[in-house]
Design a protein around this motif. Structure first.
Motif, PDB file in Angstrom:
ATOM      1  N   GLN A   1     -55.285 -44.060 -11.436  1.00 17.08           N
ATOM      2  CA  GLN A   1     -56.013 -45.227 -10.537  1.00 17.08           C
ATOM      3  C   GLN A   1     -57.187 -44.590  -9.377  1.00 17.08           C
ATOM      4  N   ASP A   2     -57.925 -43.241 -10.207  1.00 16.88           N
ATOM      5  CA  ASP A   2     -59.208 -42.701  -8.787  1.00 16.88           C
ATOM      6  C   ASP A   2     -60.229 -42.111  -9.567  1.00 16.88           C
ATOM      7  N   ALA A   3     -61.083 -42.700 -10.277  1.00 16.60           N
ATOM      8  CA  ALA A   3     -61.998 -42.553 -11.272  1.00 16.60           C
ATOM      9  C   ALA A   3     -62.545 -40.796 -11.237  1.00 16.60           C
ATOM     10  N   ARG A   4     -62.767 -40.722  -9.577  1.00 14.34           N
ATOM     11  CA  ARG A   4     -63.239 -39.758  -8.916  1.00 14.34           C
ATOM     12  C   ARG A   4     -62.885 -38.045  -9.672  1.00 14.34           C
ATOM     13  N   PHE A   5     -60.681 -39.008  -9.469  1.00 16.74           N
ATOM     14  CA  PHE A   5     -59.833 -37.059  -9.981  1.00 16.74           C
ATOM     15  C   PHE A   5     -59.926 -37.405 -11.558  1.00 16.74           C
ATOM     16  N   ARG A   6     -59.627 -38.738 -12.163  1.00 16.59           N
ATOM     17  CA  ARG A   6     -60.228 -38.568 -13.715  1.00 16.59           C
ATOM     18  C   ARG A   6     -61.220 -38.245 -14.308  1.00 16.59           C
ATOM     19  N   PHE A   7     -62.220 -38.270 -14.093  1.00 11.07           N
ATOM     20  CA  PHE A   7     -63.592 -37.605 -13.928  1.00 11.07           C
ATOM     21  C   PHE A   7     -63.075 -35.946 -13.720  1.00 11.07           C
ATOM     22  N   LEU A   8     -62.536 -35.125 -12.624  1.00 14.56           N
ATOM     23  CA  LEU A   8     -62.291 -34.106 -12.344  1.00 14.56           C
ATOM     24  C   LEU A   8     -61.059 -33.541 -13.662  1.00 14.56           C
ATOM     25  N   VAL A   9     -60.421 -34.201 -14.129  1.00 18.33           N
ATOM     26  CA  VAL A   9     -59.534 -33.446 -15.058  1.00 18.33           C
ATOM     27  C   VAL A   9     -61.097 -33.430 -16.526  1.00 18.33           C
ATOM     28  N   THR A  10     -61.210 -34.663 -16.732  1.00 22.32           N
ATOM     29  CA  THR A  10     -61.801 -34.737 -18.088  1.00 22.32           C
ATOM     30  C   THR A  10     -63.009 -34.110 -18.372  1.00 22.32           C
ATOM     31  N   SER A  11     -63.698 -33.537 -16.892  1.00 17.56           N
ATOM     32  CA  SER A  11     -64.918 -32.592 -16.997  1.00 17.56           C
ATOM     33  C   SER A  11     -65.040 -31.013 -16.863  1.00 17.56           C
ATOM     34  N   SER A  12     -63.684 -31.274 -16.710  1.00 20.01           N
ATOM     35  CA  SER A  12     -63.092 -29.859 -17.356  1.00 20.01           C
ATOM     36  C   SER A  12     -62.321 -29.093 -18.424  1.00 20.01           C
ATOM     37  N   PHE A  13     -62.026 -30.342 -18.991  1.00 22.37           N
ATOM     38  CA  PHE A  13     -62.129 -30.532 -20.592  1.00 22.37           C
ATOM     39  C   PHE A  13     -63.367 -30.252 -21.261  1.00 22.37           C
ATOM     40  N   PHE A  14     -63.948 -31.258 -20.812  1.00 15.93           N
ATOM     41  CA  PHE A  14     -65.213 -31.790 -21.092  1.00 15.93           C
ATOM     42  C   PHE A  14     -66.177 -31.377 -20.933  1.00 15.93           C
ATOM     43  N   SER A  15     -67.050 -30.060 -20.513  1.00 16.34           N
ATOM     44  CA  SER A  15     -68.069 -30.286 -19.693  1.00 16.34           C
ATOM     45  C   SER A  15     -69.217 -30.457 -20.868  1.00 16.34           C
ATOM     46  N   PRO A  16     -70.749 -30.848 -20.049  1.00 19.09           N
ATOM     47  CA  PRO A  16     -71.634 -30.373 -20.503  1.00 19.09           C
ATOM     48  C   PRO A  16     -72.224 -28.743 -20.425  1.00 19.09           C
ATOM     49  N   ASP A  17     -72.604 -28.886 -21.640  1.00 20.84           N
ATOM     50  CA  ASP A  17     -72.971 -27.526 -21.448  1.00 20.84           C
ATOM     51  C   ASP A  17     -73.788 -27.029 -20.413  1.00 20.84           C
ATOM     52  N   PHE A  18     -74.863 -27.408 -20.031  1.00 23.47           N
ATOM     53  CA  PHE A  18     -75.475 -26.962 -18.733  1.00 23.47           C
ATOM     54  C   PHE A  18     -74.758 -26.790 -17.570  1.00 23.47           C
ATOM     55  N   LEU A  19     -73.385 -27.812 -17.574  1.00 22.57           N
ATOM     56  CA  LEU A  19     -72.439 -26.564 -16.185  1.00 22.57           C
ATOM     57  C   LEU A  19     -71.072 -26.531 -16.690  1.00 22.57           C
ATOM     58  N   LYS A  20     -71.308 -25.845 -18.027  1.00 18.94           N
ATOM     59  CA  LYS A  20     -69.858 -25.987 -18.162  1.00 18.94           C
ATOM     60  C   LYS A  20     -69.422 -24.343 -17.737  1.00 18.94           C
ATOM     61  N   LYS A  21     -70.293 -23.064 -17.454  1.00 17.95           N
ATOM     62  CA  LYS A  21     -70.284 -22.312 -16.994  1.00 17.95           C
ATOM     63  C   LYS A  21     -69.984 -22.596 -14.469  1.00 17.95           C
ATOM     64  N   GLU A  22     -70.402 -23.527 -14.680  1.00 15.28           N
ATOM     65  CA  GLU A  22     -70.537 -23.964 -13.259  1.00 15.28           C
ATOM     66  C   GLU A  22     -68.641 -24.506 -12.936  1.00 15.28           C
ATOM     67  N   ILE A  23     -68.177 -25.653 -13.950  1.00  7.74           N
ATOM     68  CA  ILE A  23     -67.686 -25.770 -14.026  1.00  7.74           C
ATOM     69  C   ILE A  23     -66.441 -25.858 -13.889  1.00  7.74           C
ATOM     70  N   MET A  24     -66.072 -24.288 -15.322  1.00  9.03           N
ATOM     71  CA  MET A  24     -65.494 -23.415 -15.072  1.00  9.03           C
ATOM     72  C   MET A  24     -64.936 -22.704 -13.838  1.00  9.03           C
ATOM     73  N   ALA A  25     -65.834 -22.168 -13.384  1.00  9.65           N
ATOM     74  CA  ALA A  25     -66.254 -21.401 -11.992  1.00  9.65           C
ATOM     75  C   ALA A  25     -65.705 -22.312 -10.877  1.00  9.65           C
ATOM     76  N   GLN A  26     -65.414 -23.301 -10.978  1.00 13.16           N
ATOM     77  CA  GLN A  26     -64.681 -24.468  -9.961  1.00 13.16           C
ATOM     78  C   GLN A  26     -63.469 -24.559 -10.773  1.00 13.16           C
ATOM     79  N   TYR A  27     -63.196 -24.494 -11.733  1.00 14.49           N
ATOM     80  CA  TYR A  27     -62.086 -25.278 -11.712  1.00 14.49           C
ATOM     81  C   TYR A  27     -60.263 -23.288 -11.452  1.00 14.49           C
ATOM     82  N   ASP A  28     -61.440 -22.351 -11.718  1.00 16.02           N
ATOM     83  CA  ASP A  28     -61.248 -21.457 -11.655  1.00 16.02           C
ATOM     84  C   ASP A  28     -60.905 -21.195  -9.949  1.00 16.02           C
TER      85      ASP A  28
END
Length: 180
Positions: free
Chosen positions: A84-111
């Motif tokens: 039901q929440d596009a933002r949450f779905r985005f969070l989950v999918t981007s945590s696994f499939f993040s673009p290279d330019f943001l991978k490090k930052e997203i992994m840090a946020q996920y941690d």
């Protein structure tokens, strides 16, 4: 809904569905109902829009973690939010499939997000102190498992994982408390 919010909502939905590479600004503008150049009035680029969405999605999830006291509800609500929440779905999918330019930052946020979940366990009085570290690790494993299943599987399998994992978690870490 203001245009900037509508853009973010539709972009989150498209990024979650098609990933960063599979989503174009043209698709976003079409979904929003504006011309592509109009997007630049709100966001410098697709990269900028993705970064803003990632930051806001992680902030929203941190807030959800901070304000939800029920450990089971925190996990089970993932199933509904993903649908039901596009933002949450985005969070989950981007945590696994993040673009290279943001991978490090997203992994840090996920941690940081996982550390917040662990903190919930350390603050949970019903779990004996000598078991809190193991319980915290197990709790984040359940969270990760549900997130993976939501990305790759079905809601039914996600529900099964949650039910089974929660039953084992409560049996092992809360058993002493339940016997009293």
């Amino acid at each position: 809904m203001k245009m900037k919010e509508k853009i973010k909502q539709e972009a989150a939905s498209l990024f979650a569905e098609h990933g960063y590479a599979g989503t174009s600004l043209a698709q976003i503008s079409e979904r929003v109902g504006i011309k592509k150049p109009s997007l630049y009035a709100h966001y410098k680029s697709k990269d900028h829009l993705f970064e803003v969405l990632a930051e806001e999605a992680f902030e929203a999830e941190q807030q959800r973690i901070a304000t939800t006291e029920d450990l089971y509800e925190l996990l089970s609500s993932m199933l509904h939010l993903y649908e039901q929440d596009a933002r949450f779905r985005f969070l989950v999918t981007s945590s696994f499939f993040s673009p290279d330019f943001l991978k490090k930052e997203i992994m840090a946020q996920y941690d940081v997000l996982l550390q917040s979940l662990e903190g919930k366990i350390y603050g949970f009085e019903r779990i004996p102190d000598d078991q809190k570290e193991d319980a915290a690790v197990m709790y984040t494993l359940i969270f990760d498992s549900i997130a993976v299943e939501l990305c790759y599987g079905t809601k039914k399998r996600s529900e099964k994982r949650l039910d089974t994992a929660w039953r084992v978690f409560t049996h092992y870490f809360l058993k002493e408390q339940e016997k009293k």
